[in-house]
Design a protein around this motif. Structure first.
Motif, mmCIF file in Angstrom:
data_model
loop_
_atom_site.group_PDB
_atom_site.id
_atom_site.type_symbol
_atom_site.label_atom_id
_atom_site.label_comp_id
_atom_site.label_asym_id
_atom_site.label_seq_id
_atom_site.Cartn_x
_atom_site.Cartn_y
_atom_site.Cartn_z
ATOM 1 N N ARG A 1 0.873 -1.178 0.000
ATOM 2 C CA ARG A 1 0.000 0.000 0.000
ATOM 3 C C ARG A 1 0.908 1.225 0.000
ATOM 4 O O ARG A 1 1.932 1.235 0.675
ATOM 5 C CB ARG A 1 -0.919 -0.009 1.221
ATOM 6 C CG ARG A 1 -1.953 1.121 1.269
ATOM 7 C CD ARG A 1 -2.726 1.041 2.575
ATOM 8 N NE ARG A 1 -3.691 2.120 2.707
ATOM 9 C CZ ARG A 1 -5.001 1.977 2.514
ATOM 10 N NH1 ARG A 1 -5.491 0.790 2.184
ATOM 11 N NH2 ARG A 1 -5.820 2.991 2.660
ATOM 12 N N ASP B 1 -4.378 7.963 -0.910
ATOM 13 C CA ASP B 1 -4.109 6.521 -0.894
ATOM 14 C C ASP B 1 -4.160 6.019 -2.338
ATOM 15 O O ASP B 1 -5.196 5.595 -2.840
ATOM 16 C CB ASP B 1 -5.133 5.789 -0.028
ATOM 17 C CG ASP B 1 -5.048 6.198 1.431
ATOM 18 O OD1 ASP B 1 -3.929 6.445 1.902
ATOM 19 O OD2 ASP B 1 -6.099 6.277 2.088
ATOM 20 N N THR C 1 -2.117 3.651 -4.306
ATOM 21 C CA THR C 1 -1.913 2.304 -4.840
ATOM 22 C C THR C 1 -2.110 1.243 -3.763
ATOM 23 O O THR C 1 -1.870 1.481 -2.574
ATOM 24 C CB THR C 1 -0.500 2.123 -5.434
ATOM 25 O OG1 THR C 1 0.464 2.094 -4.383
ATOM 26 C CG2 THR C 1 -0.156 3.243 -6.398
ATOM 27 N N ASN C 2 -2.536 0.086 -4.217
ATOM 28 C CA ASN C 2 -2.461 -1.115 -3.403
ATOM 29 C C ASN C 2 -1.078 -1.722 -3.622
ATOM 30 O O ASN C 2 -0.095 -1.002 -3.711
ATOM 31 C CB ASN C 2 -3.587 -2.084 -3.771
ATOM 32 C CG ASN C 2 -4.914 -1.650 -3.176
ATOM 33 O OD1 ASN C 2 -4.977 -1.144 -2.063
ATOM 34 N ND2 ASN C 2 -5.985 -1.838 -3.930
ATOM 35 N N ARG D 1 -5.542 2.415 -6.906
ATOM 36 C CA ARG D 1 -6.787 2.444 -6.141
ATOM 37 C C ARG D 1 -7.791 3.400 -6.787
ATOM 38 O O ARG D 1 -7.467 4.119 -7.744
ATOM 39 C CB ARG D 1 -6.501 2.877 -4.702
ATOM 40 C CG ARG D 1 -5.632 1.876 -3.943
ATOM 41 C CD ARG D 1 -5.154 2.456 -2.619
ATOM 42 N NE ARG D 1 -6.259 2.798 -1.736
ATOM 43 C CZ ARG D 1 -6.828 1.956 -0.877
ATOM 44 N NH1 ARG D 1 -6.386 0.711 -0.781
ATOM 45 N NH2 ARG D 1 -7.816 2.363 -0.107
ATOM 46 N N GLU D 2 -9.018 3.409 -6.264
ATOM 47 C CA GLU D 2 -10.069 4.256 -6.818
ATOM 48 C C GLU D 2 -9.661 5.726 -6.855
ATOM 49 O O GLU D 2 -10.042 6.468 -7.758
ATOM 50 C CB GLU D 2 -11.360 4.096 -5.998
ATOM 51 C CG GLU D 2 -12.086 2.784 -6.249
ATOM 52 C CD GLU D 2 -12.595 2.682 -7.682
ATOM 53 O OE1 GLU D 2 -13.039 3.711 -8.233
ATOM 54 O OE2 GLU D 2 -12.542 1.572 -8.243
ATOM 55 N N ARG E 1 -6.678 -9.299 -9.592
ATOM 56 C CA ARG E 1 -6.574 -8.522 -8.351
ATOM 57 C C ARG E 1 -7.957 -8.017 -7.932
ATOM 58 O O ARG E 1 -8.254 -7.944 -6.750
ATOM 59 C CB ARG E 1 -5.625 -7.338 -8.549
ATOM 60 C CG ARG E 1 -4.260 -7.739 -9.082
ATOM 61 C CD ARG E 1 -3.480 -8.532 -8.062
ATOM 62 N NE ARG E 1 -2.304 -9.151 -8.653
ATOM 63 C CZ ARG E 1 -1.210 -9.415 -7.997
ATOM 64 N NH1 ARG E 1 -1.125 -9.111 -6.731
ATOM 65 N NH2 ARG E 1 -0.196 -10.004 -8.584
ATOM 66 N N THR F 1 -9.250 -5.182 -7.683
ATOM 67 C CA THR F 1 -9.343 -3.955 -6.901
ATOM 68 C C THR F 1 -8.804 -2.803 -7.717
ATOM 69 O O THR F 1 -7.774 -2.910 -8.383
ATOM 70 C CB THR F 1 -8.533 -4.063 -5.597
ATOM 71 O OG1 THR F 1 -7.173 -4.360 -5.920
ATOM 72 C CG2 THR F 1 -9.081 -5.148 -4.695
ATOM 73 N N GLY F 2 -9.498 -1.672 -7.661
ATOM 74 C CA GLY F 2 -9.016 -0.489 -8.352
ATOM 75 C C GLY F 2 -9.297 -0.524 -9.842
ATOM 76 O O GLY F 2 -9.658 -1.547 -10.411
ATOM 77 N N GLU G 1 -3.881 -1.198 -13.550
ATOM 78 C CA GLU G 1 -2.484 -1.404 -13.183
ATOM 79 C C GLU G 1 -1.653 -0.704 -14.253
ATOM 80 O O GLU G 1 -1.971 -0.779 -15.434
ATOM 81 C CB GLU G 1 -2.118 -2.886 -13.176
ATOM 82 C CG GLU G 1 -2.927 -3.729 -12.211
ATOM 83 C CD GLU G 1 -2.686 -5.224 -12.422
ATOM 84 O OE1 GLU G 1 -1.852 -5.578 -13.282
ATOM 85 O OE2 GLU G 1 -3.348 -6.027 -11.761
#
Length: 414
Positions: free
Chosen positions: A171, A184, A186-187, A283-284, A356, A358-359, A362
């Motif tokens: 993160r 916030d 990136t994961n 991330r979003e 993944r 999420t988000g 990439e």
């Protein structure tokens, strides 16, 4: 007259080896202080380096403090920031400092060396002083915060949470200077290594979880965090795993993330092709950002429709960025010891997050490896963070690729 040294240093930060300040060699490190051109103490740190190239680090399960001797040796490193040095007026030849808070008599009674840093038409200076009586003040400021238990490093420009016994982050965020809060962004840092056998029948995949790096020791100073890890990747097929000691170094605006690969045989003896991808999972909050490769005039809004794209272009030493205007963002520069002819077909990647889940995307790079001789190879990733001003990341990138020139002027013959 100043003596021009055969040395270069990164523009921000500045890292100078002890051999380039010969008059202070053998002096106790605790008695060395760095001042800017106006005589004000600035943040700095001196890191001892053994003759085998190991940093002397005082924290962790295997600290090696006993390998240091407490005095400045040729291989030791002095680190400080370019912006903490005073600018020099090129026409008048004087510092643009705003005065001094130290009595010049205190400085003049000690051995000292003035270091001049030159980048293009801009010059800055610092003075490195041997202060055996500790009469000069030290700067209390520190730019780095680190919690080894949680794996978080934080500065006023970014934060990153590192996985347990790993060098990759799980993160990370960047400072938004319009709100003065972290975004916030990136994961995890997604890493994929895909190996294809000679006939392409048996693909072998590795991910970031297979890049094991046990962090044995570390050191936190006011300028940088150094984490030393034992790196390991098992390639399978009876090939002994890659093993190496590598250092990850975090500065206030720059992070150096190394990856080490050892090939005990020529690549084509076992594999027809391979690729290595590094693509942070956005991330979003990253939907407002744009992924760009300025040198190639490539621009991809993260919230746009140009996903699942591989732009074939040699990524070595070409910066890509993920920015939200000038308010927040980062740049990434890849360097590698692999010859360009062995990684043709490489490029920049922007895709949907796939498994993944999420988000929105990439984005990063792919190295396509076709025929590499046996040997040791390092992939060094430099991540650069914005300071909230236009061109910040680009200036940092230029500093890494075009280091500053360093010269010294001697004072005091004690």
């Amino acid at each position: 007259m100043p003596t021009v040294l055969a040395v270069t240093a990164f523009a921000d930060p500045i890292v100078i080896a002890g051999k380039n300040i010969p008059r202070l060699l053998g002096k106790p490190i605790a008695s060395i202080v760095v001042l800017n051109g106006s005589g004000t103490a600035i943040p700095f740190q001196i890191d001892e380096v053994t003759k085998d190239g190991e940093y002397v680090l005082d924290k962790g399960e295997s600290p090696n403090v006993k390998e240091g001797n407490g005095v400045l040796n040729e291989q030791d490193e002095i680190a400080f920031l370019w912006n903490d040095a005073d600018a020099v007026d090129a026409e008048a030849g004087v510092n643009k400092g705003i005065g001094t808070n130290i009595n010049n008599n205190d400085i003049d009674s000690n051995i000292k060396t003035t270091i001049t840093l030159t980048r293009g038409k801009e010059k800055r200076t610092v003075t490195v002083v041997f202060d055996p009586t500790s009469s000069l003040p030290r700067s209390p400021r520190s730019y780095i915060g680190y919690n080894h238990n949680t794996g978080r490093v934080a500065t006023e420009y970014y934060y990153a949470d590192f996985a347990k016994d790993r060098f990759h982050f799980v993160r990370a965020g960047v400072m938004d200077f319009t709100s003065n809060k972290y975004v916030d962004l990136t994961n995890e840092l997604r890493v994929e290594i895909l190996l294809k056998t000679l006939f392409g029948l048996i693909p072998i995949r590795y991910g970031e979880g297979d890049l094991v790096c046990f962090v044995r020791r570390y050191k936190v100073g006011p300028i940088r965090l150094i984490r030393r890890g034992d790196f390991h990747l098992n390639l399978g097929f009876g090939v002994k795993g890659s093993r190496a000691a590598v250092n990850q170094i975090c500065y206030p605006k720059v992070v150096k993330v190394p990856v080490y690969v050892h090939l005990p045989i020529r690549f084509r003896n076992l594999f027809s092709q391979a690729h290595i991808e590094m693509t942070p999972v956005i991330r979003e909050a990253g939907k407002r950002f744009t992924f760009a490769v300025p040198s190639n005039k490539l621009y991809f809004p993260v919230g746009g429709d140009r996903l699942d794209t591989l732009c074939q272009s040699m990524p070595l030493r070409r910066m890509f960025t993920l920015k939200n205007g000038d308010a927040a963002g980062y740049g990434w520069i890849l360097d590698a010891t692999t010859q360009p002819e062995h990684i043709s077909g490489s490029g920049f990647v922007m895709r949907r997050p796939g498994t993944r889940g999420t988000g929105p995307a990439e984005c990063g790079f792919r190295l396509t490896v076709r025929d590499v001789p046996k040997g040791n190879y390092y992939i060094t990733n430099w991540v650069l963070f914005s300071g909230g001003k236009a061109g910040d990341i680009e200036r940092l990138g230029k500093g890494l690729m075009e280091p500053v020139a360093v010269s010294e002027e001697k004072y005091g013959e004690h």
